[in-house]
Design a protein around this motif. Structure first.
Motif, short mmCIF file in Angstrom:
data_model
loop_
_atom_site.label_atom_id
_atom_site.label_comp_id
_atom_site.label_asym_id
_atom_site.label_seq_id
_atom_site.Cartn_x
_atom_site.Cartn_y
_atom_site.Cartn_z
N MET A 137 22.94 0.66 -3.63
CA MET A 137 24.30 0.59 -4.15
C MET A 137 25.07 -0.28 -3.16
SD MET A 137 26.34 1.72 -6.59
CE MET A 137 25.75 3.30 -7.22
N THR A 138 25.45 -1.48 -3.57
CA THR A 138 25.96 -2.46 -2.63
C THR A 138 27.47 -2.65 -2.70
OG1 THR A 138 25.54 -4.27 -4.18
CG2 THR A 138 23.79 -3.73 -2.63
N VAL A 139 28.05 -2.91 -1.54
CA VAL A 139 29.45 -3.29 -1.40
C VAL A 139 29.47 -4.61 -0.63
CG1 VAL A 139 31.67 -2.72 -0.34
CG2 VAL A 139 30.31 -0.92 -1.43
N PRO A 140 30.07 -5.67 -1.19
CA PRO A 140 30.02 -6.97 -0.52
C PRO A 140 30.93 -7.03 0.70
CG PRO A 140 31.34 -7.10 -2.52
CD PRO A 140 30.72 -5.74 -2.52
N LEU A 141 30.45 -7.74 1.72
CA LEU A 141 31.26 -8.17 2.85
C LEU A 141 31.39 -9.68 2.74
CD1 LEU A 141 29.74 -6.12 5.83
CD2 LEU A 141 31.90 -5.68 4.65
N ASP A 142 32.60 -10.17 2.47
CA ASP A 142 32.79 -11.58 2.16
C ASP A 142 33.38 -12.35 3.33
OD1 ASP A 142 31.84 -11.44 -0.45
OD2 ASP A 142 33.77 -10.73 -1.20
N ARG A 143 32.83 -13.55 3.55
CA ARG A 143 33.35 -14.44 4.59
C ARG A 143 34.82 -14.77 4.34
NH1 ARG A 143 31.73 -18.77 8.01
NH2 ARG A 143 33.66 -19.50 8.95
N GLU A 144 35.19 -14.93 3.06
CA GLU A 144 36.55 -15.34 2.73
C GLU A 144 37.59 -14.30 3.16
OE1 GLU A 144 34.07 -18.12 1.05
OE2 GLU A 144 33.93 -15.94 0.80
N THR A 145 37.18 -13.05 3.31
CA THR A 145 38.11 -12.00 3.74
C THR A 145 37.80 -11.54 5.17
OG1 THR A 145 36.68 -10.26 2.82
CG2 THR A 145 38.39 -11.18 1.37
N ASN A 146 37.07 -12.40 5.92
CA ASN A 146 36.69 -12.07 7.29
C ASN A 146 35.88 -10.77 7.33
OD1 ASN A 146 36.56 -12.74 10.02
ND2 ASN A 146 38.33 -11.45 10.53
N TYR A 147 35.09 -10.58 6.29
CA TYR A 147 34.19 -9.43 6.17
C TYR A 147 34.93 -8.10 6.15
CZ TYR A 147 30.97 -13.16 7.31
OH TYR A 147 30.29 -14.35 7.31
N ALA A 148 36.14 -8.12 5.61
CA ALA A 148 36.88 -6.86 5.45
C ALA A 148 36.22 -6.01 4.38
CB ALA A 148 38.33 -7.16 5.04
N ILE A 149 36.37 -4.69 4.51
CA ILE A 149 35.77 -3.76 3.56
C ILE A 149 36.76 -3.48 2.43
CG2 ILE A 149 34.76 -1.46 3.29
CD1 ILE A 149 34.32 -1.50 6.36
N ASP A 150 36.31 -3.67 1.22
CA ASP A 150 37.11 -3.28 0.06
C ASP A 150 36.95 -1.76 -0.08
OD1 ASP A 150 38.05 -2.61 -2.49
OD2 ASP A 150 37.36 -4.48 -3.40
N LEU A 151 37.91 -1.02 0.47
CA LEU A 151 37.76 0.44 0.55
C LEU A 151 37.81 1.10 -0.82
CD1 LEU A 151 39.79 1.17 3.78
CD2 LEU A 151 37.32 1.37 3.48
N ALA A 152 38.54 0.52 -1.76
CA ALA A 152 38.56 1.08 -3.11
C ALA A 152 37.18 0.98 -3.74
CB ALA A 152 39.61 0.38 -3.95
N LEU A 153 36.55 -0.18 -3.60
CA LEU A 153 35.20 -0.35 -4.12
C LEU A 153 34.22 0.52 -3.36
CD1 LEU A 153 33.27 -1.80 -6.04
CD2 LEU A 153 33.09 -3.64 -4.33
N PHE A 154 34.41 0.60 -2.03
CA PHE A 154 33.53 1.45 -1.21
C PHE A 154 33.59 2.89 -1.70
CE2 PHE A 154 32.63 4.23 2.37
CZ PHE A 154 31.50 3.66 2.94
N GLU A 155 34.78 3.38 -2.00
CA GLU A 155 34.91 4.77 -2.48
C GLU A 155 34.26 4.93 -3.85
OE1 GLU A 155 38.15 8.36 -3.08
OE2 GLU A 155 38.75 6.50 -2.07
N VAL A 176 31.81 -6.35 14.26
CA VAL A 176 32.02 -5.04 14.89
C VAL A 176 33.07 -4.31 14.07
CG1 VAL A 176 32.95 -3.85 16.91
CG2 VAL A 176 31.35 -5.75 17.22
N PHE A 177 32.71 -3.15 13.57
CA PHE A 177 33.65 -2.39 12.74
C PHE A 177 34.72 -1.77 13.63
CE2 PHE A 177 29.68 -2.52 10.38
CZ PHE A 177 30.11 -2.93 9.13
N SER A 178 35.96 -1.89 13.18
CA SER A 178 37.08 -1.35 13.95
C SER A 178 37.09 0.18 13.89
CB SER A 178 38.41 -1.89 13.42
OG SER A 178 38.67 -1.34 12.13
N LYS A 179 37.81 0.78 14.79
CA LYS A 179 37.94 2.23 14.79
C LYS A 179 38.55 2.70 13.47
CE LYS A 179 39.73 5.98 17.70
NZ LYS A 179 40.50 6.27 18.95
N TRP A 180 39.52 1.97 12.96
CA TRP A 180 40.16 2.34 11.69
C TRP A 180 39.17 2.24 10.54
CZ3 TRP A 180 41.05 -0.53 7.19
CH2 TRP A 180 41.87 0.10 6.23
N GLU A 181 38.35 1.16 10.51
CA GLU A 181 37.37 1.01 9.43
C GLU A 181 36.36 2.15 9.43
OE1 GLU A 181 36.83 -3.75 8.60
OE2 GLU A 181 36.12 -2.97 10.53
#
Length: 396
Positions: A137-155, A176-181
């Motif tokens: 079950m995949t969630v994309p990490l995109d270069r265009e968003t600096n590999y930000a996590i789409d948390l709505a899609l993640f949920e 490196v995932f931030s503490k908030w992520e």
């Protein structure tokens, strides 16, 4: 710098996966490889000295990992290097990180259930999930968003999954995932009772003053957390064998040990690998510091070279790992055409991005855990390949 990472060491004819079996991945054997993620550096002198003692002793009987020296070396390392408390009793031995993940997936999920991953992902994640008859079950990490996590899609995807398989820091992007992520990912997984398995094997190669946050820092908030790792990547000792899992849950830890000791019979570790791990964590932090500095130099050189010589290739300095993630979409070549030039013209082996998932298409992953002279030669070979493709395209 105390360690000479510029030293070129001949690795051919040593049964090296990266050097001697490069044809398995690229179809020919006369390539300069930047593929498999081990390094071309000699292990720390402290490790070599301890291994020589074992060889000189000359008795290689069965060994045991379940003792204070091994487990406390690991827990002490996390306390000193990452300010993370790891109880010694959480530590269990495993022959490899992927073996640990495979066992855990079978314990935590049923066939055809879903395992949540990011795309792109460490390529072995694809096989360890699919060959165990589980579904990605995949969630994309995109270069265009600096590999930000789409948390709505993640949920949305987490609600349909039983396990979240995380690579932190992330291979291949170097994120490196931030503490908030991580807090948000833990919060969502707790909401749906999704167990998190975090592969943190690259966590000691953190670049450019970034900060790694081990998953177990959140253990007091959510108990369904597991970390798997090894000293092998940082100290270049994968050939010695051995890794570990950190499993706080007593029930799951005991089930893991039943599988490993009583069903798979891998309870006796390599004395070489175990000794190397303890020595690395107890005595080789200067090596780690110098390695990070050297890799930063390689990454900076790469960025400058591409800007001056190959500006069509986009590159962001990674936050971690010795793996460079190159965006080659603007070159305009198909993956097959690009590999044809790299392999048959420049004779350089660099991994194509789609190996790491559909979202890796249009990228290359280049291992820069090597002496700078090798890297420079590889870049010149890459340029030679691309110059040829440009000329060929012009002729056509």
């Amino acid at each position: 710098m105390s360690y000479n990472f510029d030293r070129m060491i001949e690795r051919k004819n040593t049964y090296s996966t990266q050097w001697d079996y490069i044809a398995d991945r690229f179809g020919r054997s006369d390539l300069l490889p930047f593929s498999i993620s081990d390094t071309d550096f000699q292990a720390p002198a402290e490790i070599l000295a301890e291994l020589r003692k074992i060889v000189d002793h000359g008795v290689f009987g069965y060994s045991r990992w379940n003792h204070g020296d091994y487990k406390q070396a690991i827990s002490r390392h996390y306390r000193n290097a990452h300010q993370t408390e790891v109880q010694s009793e959480w530590v269990v031995y495993s022959p490899s990180v992927l073996y640990s993940i495979s066992v855990l997936l079978r314990q935590l999920t049923k066939e055809q259930e879903h395992v949540l991953v990011f795309d792109p992902m460490y390529d072995a994640f694809i096989n360890v999930v699919e060959k165990n008859n589980r579904k990605l079950m995949t969630v994309p990490l995109d270069r265009e968003t600096n590999y930000a996590i789409d948390l709505a899609l993640f949920e949305e995807k987490a609600a349909q999954s039983q396990v979240f398989l995380l690579c932190s820091p992330h291979n291949p992007t170097g994120k490196v995932f931030s503490k908030w992520e991580i807090s948000e990912m833990v919060r969502i997984c707790q909401k749906y009772q999704v167990t998190i398995i975090s592969d943190e094997i690259h966590s000691d190669v953190i670049l450019f003053r970034n900060t790694h946050h081990p998953l177990l820092n959140w253990y007091n908030e959510y108990e369904r957390l597991i970390m798997v790792s090894s000293a092998s990547k940082t100290f270049n000792i994968p050939g010695l064998g051995g890794s570990y899992a950190l499993i706080p849950s007593k029930e799951l830890r005991e089930a893991f040990l039943v599988q490993t000791k009583e069903r798979d019979f891998v309870n006796s570790p390599s004395i070489m690998g175990m000794t190397a791990t303890m020595t690395a964590y107890n005595h080789c932090q200067d090596y780690r510091t110098d390695l990070v500095s050297y890799i930063e130099g390689n990454m900076t050189y790469l960025a400058n070279y591409l800007e001056q010589e190959l500006p069509e290739i986009a590159f962001q300095l990674p936050q971690a790992t010795y793996l460079a993630w190159l965006d080659v979409r603007k070159l305009g070549y198909s993956s097959e055409k690009l590999q044809e030039g790299l392999v048959n013209v420049g004779k350089v082996g660099i991994m194509r991005g789609e190996v790491y998932g559909e979202n890796g298409r249009g990228f290359l992953r280049m291992n820069l855990g090597c002496p700078r002279a090798k890297m420079i030669e590889g870049l010149e070979r890459m340029k030679q390949s691309l110059d040829y493709l440009k000329d060929e395209n012009y002729v056509k």
